[in-house]
Design an enzyme around this catalytic site. Structure first.
Site, PDB file in Angstrom:
ATOM      1  CG  ASP A  59      -1.818   1.179   1.348  1.00  0.00           C
ATOM      2  OD1 ASP A  59      -1.619   2.170   0.607  1.00  0.00           O
ATOM      3  OD2 ASP A  59      -2.739   1.143   2.185  1.00  0.00           O
ATOM      4  CG  ASN A  86       0.048   1.069 -12.603  1.00  0.00           C
ATOM      5  OD1 ASN A  86      -0.271   1.671 -13.621  1.00  0.00           O
ATOM      6  ND2 ASN A  86      -0.788   0.256 -11.957  1.00  0.00           N
ATOM      7  CE1 TYR A 163      -5.147  10.816 -11.951  1.00  0.00           C
ATOM      8  CE2 TYR A 163      -5.350  12.191 -13.905  1.00  0.00           C
ATOM      9  CZ  TYR A 163      -4.958  11.000 -13.308  1.00  0.00           C
ATOM     10  OH  TYR A 163      -4.370  10.019 -14.060  1.00  0.00           O
ATOM     11  CE  LYS A 167      -1.467  10.358 -12.137  1.00  0.00           C
ATOM     12  NZ  LYS A 167      -0.669   9.154 -11.797  1.00  0.00           N
ATOM     13  CB  THR A 198      -8.891   1.455 -16.705  1.00  0.00           C
ATOM     14  OG1 THR A 198      -8.944   2.797 -16.208  1.00  0.00           O
ATOM     15  CG2 THR A 198      -7.768   1.340 -17.731  1.00  0.00           C
TER      16      THR A 198
END
Length: 245
Positions: A59, A86, A163, A167, A198
């Site tokens: 984790d 990832n 988000y 990134k 996904t």
């Protein structure tokens, strides 16, 4: 035989990366926050004829599992050749800059930035024992400041604050990490898999998991003269696939 660790590898792109690299004969540690889920996919892959796979509890927001995973890899393999960071989360939507919940933003950064830093630092000693160490930070085209400043960019309106800022920060960490490792045989890159269908996006992306994983592997499992300190994206039209930061 190269040894690979992939975080968040029990589903979607991470799982497909594991499948493709295992097919090349590499030993794959499938990092999974839930060990039972990781072991389930390992059994599925072995049933498909793949070998040299092991689930490992990891984790990225839990330092205890990170250090324990590093100890397992050190005891079993002694070194690590490829680290693919990832694991990532989107956070709740909408994420407006004026109203996004700060605690939600912190949670996204905990996984998408701080978790990657913790994992990278924990495994650096093992990576330094490899002749050709590779670190790939899986990012997003949405982390590009240049593209997000261009109104003609197709994804310009998608300003999900938590988000995209996580990134962008990850991209900057990639640059800093590459700089610090510049005198060693590392290749450290940020890789955008593209807008892929996904669970992460409710299968809305036009790209396939297979193609996304292949793109990541192409820019990870590289030769000594390959670029480092770059941001790769399949959305870039020229052959270099190098995206603007």
């Amino acid at each position: 035989m190269k040894t690979v660790l992939i975080t968040g590898a029990n589903r979607s792109i991470g799982l497909e990366i594991a499948k493709q690299l295992a097919a090349k004969g590499y030993f794959i540690y499938i990092g999974s926050r839930n060990l039972a889920k990781g072991e389930e996919v390992v059994n599925q892959l072995k049933a498909q004829g793949l070998a040299n796979l092991k689930a490992i509890e990891l984790d990225v927001t839990n330092p205890g599992t990170i250090s324990a995973a590093a100890e397992v890899v050190e005891q079993e393999k002694g070194s690590l050749d490829i680290l693919i960071n990832n694991a990532g989360i989107l956070g709740s939507i909408p994420q407006t800059a004026t109203e996004a919940d700060v605690n939600m933003i912190k949670d996204v950064f905990e996984t998408n930035l701080f978790g990657i830093i913790q994992v990278t630092q924990a495994f650096l000693p093992l990576l330094k024992k490899s002749a050709m160490p590779r670190i790939s930070n899986i990012t997003s085209g949405l982390g590009s400041l240049t593209l997000h400043s261009n109104p003609e960019w197709p994804y310009y309106p998608f300003k999900a604050t938590a988000y995209i800022t996580s990134k962008a920060a990850l991209n900057m960490y990639t640059i800093a990490l590459n700089y610090e490792l510049r005198d060693l045989p590392f290749k450290v890159n940020a890789i955008d898999p593209g807008y892929t269908a996904t669970d992460f996006n409710h299968h809305q992306g036009p790209g396939s998991v297979h193609d996304a994983a292949s793109f990541i592997i192409t820019h990870t499992d590289t030769l000594a003269d390959a670029p480092t300190g770059k941001f790769f994206s399949p959305d870039i039209k020229d052959d270099s696939k190098i995206s603007p930061w």
